[in-house]
Design an enzyme around this catalytic site. Structure first.
Site, PDB file in Angstrom:
ATOM      1  N   HIS A   1      -2.368  -5.274  -2.781  1.00  0.00           N
ATOM      2  CA  HIS A   1      -1.643  -6.538  -2.908  1.00  0.00           C
ATOM      3  C   HIS A   1      -1.314  -6.931  -4.347  1.00  0.00           C
ATOM      4  O   HIS A   1      -1.404  -8.101  -4.718  1.00  0.00           O
ATOM      5  CB  HIS A   1      -2.422  -7.668  -2.229  1.00  0.00           C
ATOM      6  CG  HIS A   1      -1.824  -8.081  -0.930  1.00  0.00           C
ATOM      7  ND1 HIS A   1      -2.469  -8.857  -0.018  1.00  0.00           N
ATOM      8  CD2 HIS A   1      -0.608  -7.823  -0.381  1.00  0.00           C
ATOM      9  CE1 HIS A   1      -1.698  -9.060   1.049  1.00  0.00           C
ATOM     10  NE2 HIS A   1      -0.563  -8.435   0.838  1.00  0.00           N
TER      11      HIS A   1
ATOM     12  N   GLU B   1      -1.412   1.147  -1.254  1.00  0.00           N
ATOM     13  CA  GLU B   1      -0.150   0.417  -1.398  1.00  0.00           C
ATOM     14  C   GLU B   1      -0.251  -0.664  -2.472  1.00  0.00           C
ATOM     15  O   GLU B   1      -1.246  -1.391  -2.546  1.00  0.00           O
ATOM     16  CB  GLU B   1       0.226  -0.239  -0.067  1.00  0.00           C
ATOM     17  CG  GLU B   1       1.547  -0.990  -0.102  1.00  0.00           C
ATOM     18  CD  GLU B   1       1.893  -1.609   1.235  1.00  0.00           C
ATOM     19  OE1 GLU B   1       2.965  -2.226   1.327  1.00  0.00           O
ATOM     20  OE2 GLU B   1       1.098  -1.486   2.184  1.00  0.00           O
TER      21      GLU B   1
ATOM     22  N   GLU C   1       7.772  -3.178  -0.279  1.00  0.00           N
ATOM     23  CA  GLU C   1       7.954  -4.411   0.489  1.00  0.00           C
ATOM     24  C   GLU C   1       8.556  -5.549  -0.320  1.00  0.00           C
ATOM     25  O   GLU C   1       9.023  -6.529   0.248  1.00  0.00           O
ATOM     26  CB  GLU C   1       6.623  -4.853   1.094  1.00  0.00           C
ATOM     27  CG  GLU C   1       5.591  -5.296   0.076  1.00  0.00           C
ATOM     28  CD  GLU C   1       4.300  -5.758   0.737  1.00  0.00           C
ATOM     29  OE1 GLU C   1       4.060  -6.981   0.772  1.00  0.00           O
ATOM     30  OE2 GLU C   1       3.541  -4.900   1.217  1.00  0.00           O
TER      31      GLU C   1
ATOM     32  N   HIS D   1       8.018  -2.129   6.503  1.00  0.00           N
ATOM     33  CA  HIS D   1       7.141  -3.287   6.318  1.00  0.00           C
ATOM     34  C   HIS D   1       7.566  -4.391   7.284  1.00  0.00           C
ATOM     35  O   HIS D   1       8.740  -4.712   7.380  1.00  0.00           O
ATOM     36  CB  HIS D   1       7.238  -3.781   4.870  1.00  0.00           C
ATOM     37  CG  HIS D   1       6.357  -4.946   4.583  1.00  0.00           C
ATOM     38  ND1 HIS D   1       6.813  -6.249   4.619  1.00  0.00           N
ATOM     39  CD2 HIS D   1       5.041  -5.004   4.249  1.00  0.00           C
ATOM     40  CE1 HIS D   1       5.811  -7.057   4.314  1.00  0.00           C
ATOM     41  NE2 HIS D   1       4.737  -6.341   4.090  1.00  0.00           N
TER      42      HIS D   1
END
Length: 327
Positions: A180, A204, A230, A280
Site C-alpha cells: 500500500h 504490490e 492501480e 484491480h
C-alpha cells in the site's frame, strides 16, 4: 442526456441516446467522487451529439481537450467509456465481451482481499477465505501500527506475520502481498528479500506510484514477482511501468485507467511483455465490478492456460479437411 450519481466512494454516469438507449459506467477514483462528477458534467457539451460507437475518437477528445491528466480525469473518462460500450452492446444486442473479441475464458478467478489488522485476524480471515473456496488472497500486510516501529522491529514483525500465514494455509493458496505504498525503496527491498522464502505470488505497490525509475530499482534488487498499476491511468503511463518497472503483474483498474478502450490496450501491452494481468477491482461498485469481469472474459488472454492441441490431432484435421487450390 448525461446524468451523474455520487454514492459512497463511487461516481456513476448514465448516458441516454436520442433513441432512448441507456448505458451506465462507474468511476473508481474513490478519493474525490464529487470531483469526478463535475468533470463528467464539463464534458456534457461535447457528449451531446457524439456517437457512442466512436469510442476511440470520444476517448481522445476528452483526454486531449485541455492537455490535463490525473486520477479524477481518468475516472471520469473511464465511467463515460464504460457507458458508451454498454450502449454499443445494447444496440447490437450482445454482451460487450463479444465486441471485445469473444470469450477467452469460461470463468474468472477471484482473489479475496484480507485486511487482517493483527497476525491472528490475518490468519483467521485467510483460513476463512480458503474454506470459502478462494485459491488466492491478497493480504494488507503493512498496517498503521507499523509506521511507529523502528526499522528492525518493523521488518521482523512483517516477516513473522507472513511466515505464520504461510504455515497456516499451506502452499495451495496463492498469497499476494499489498504494501500500500507505505515504504521507501531501501526498506522495501530489505523487507521483500526476507519475504521471498514464503513464496508470495507477488508484492504490490511497496512505494508510491510517482516514480517508475524508483519502482524499477526495487524490482531489480529482489527476486519476488512485483505488481503495480492501480493508481495509473491510460496507456501512456502504463507503457513506462510495463517497459521499465520490472513488473511481473500489471494491475489496471477499469474505473480509472481508461475504461474498456484503454484497459484492453494496456492488457495487450502487458501480454506482449509476457506479464500477467491482475485487474484491480477494490473498491468497486456493482457496475465497475461487472465491467472488470466482462473485460476478463473478452479482452484478457490467460497465459497460464494457453490453448494447445497436440500435433497428431492437427495432422488428422489437415488430412480430413484438405485445402484445394484451383487455377
Amino acid at each position: 442526456k448525461v446524468e451523474t450519481f455520487v454514492a459512497g466512494m463511487s461516481c456513476f454516469v448514465r448516458l441516454t441516446t436520442e433513441d432512448g438507449i441507456q448505458g451506465v459506467g462507474e468511476s473508481t477514483a474513490f478519493a474525490f467522487p464529487k470531483n469526478v462528477a463535475e468533470i463528467i458534467k464539463s464534458f456534457e457539451p461535447f457528449l451531446i451529439g457524439a456517437d457512442a460507437h466512436d469510442v476511440e475518437q470520444n476517448w481522445l477528445k476528452m483526454y486531449r481537450a485541455l492537455g490535463w491528466r490525473g486520477l479524477s480525469l481518468g475516472g471520469a473518462i473511464s465511467a463515460i467509456d464504460q457507458a458508451c460500450w454498454d450502449i454499443r452492446g445494447r444496440i447490437f444486442e450482445t454482451p460487450v465481451w463479444h465486441l471485445l473479441g469473444g470469450r477467452s475464458r469460461k470463468a474468472v478467478r477471484g482473489m479475496k482481499v484480507v485486511f487482517g489488522a493483527t497476525k491472528e485476524s490475518l490468519i483467521n480471515e485467510s483460513l476463512t477465505a480458503q474454506k470459502e473456496g478462494f485459491t488466492a488472497i491478497k493480504v494488507i500486510l503493512h498496517q498503521h501500527e507499523h509506521h511507529g516501529m523502528r526499522h528492525a522491529e518493523k521488518i521482523a514483525d512483517l516477516v513473522d506475520r507472513m511466515a505464520a500465514l504461510r504455515d497456516a494455509v499451506g502452499n495451495t493458496l496463492d498469497i499476494g502481498i499489498e504494501l500500500h505504498r507505505n515504504m521507501q525503496p531501501g526498506n522495501s527491498i530489505a523487507l521483500i528479500q526476507e519475504l521471498m522464502p514464503y513464496r508470495p505470488l507477488f508484492v504490490e505497490d511497496p512505494i508510491p506510484p510517482d516514480s517508475v525509475l524508483s519502482f524499477g530499482e526495487v524490482s531489480a534488487k529482489v527476486d519476488t514477482p512485483m505488481a503495480a498499476g492501480e493508481r495509473n491511468t491510460s496507456i501512456y503511463e502504463f507503457r513506462e511501468y510495463i517497459e521499465h518497472a520490472g513488473l511481473a503483474f500489471v494491475r489496471p483498474d477499469i474505473g480509472i485507467a481508461g475504461g474498456f478502450t484503454h484497459v484492453r490496450k494496456i492488457c495487450a501491452m502487458a501480454e506482449a511483455h509476457h506479464q500477467g494481468i491482475l485487474p484491480h477491482a477494490v473498491p468497486s461498485g456493482a457496475i465497475a465490478t461487472m465491467a472488470q469481469i466482462v473485460l476478463q472474459h473478452g479482452a484478457i488472454p490467460d497465459p497460464a492456460r494457453p490453448a494447445k492441441r497436440d500435433a497428431q490431432s492437427l495432422r488428422q484435421n489437415w488430412l480430413e479437411y484438405p485445402v484445394v487450390f484451383r487455377a
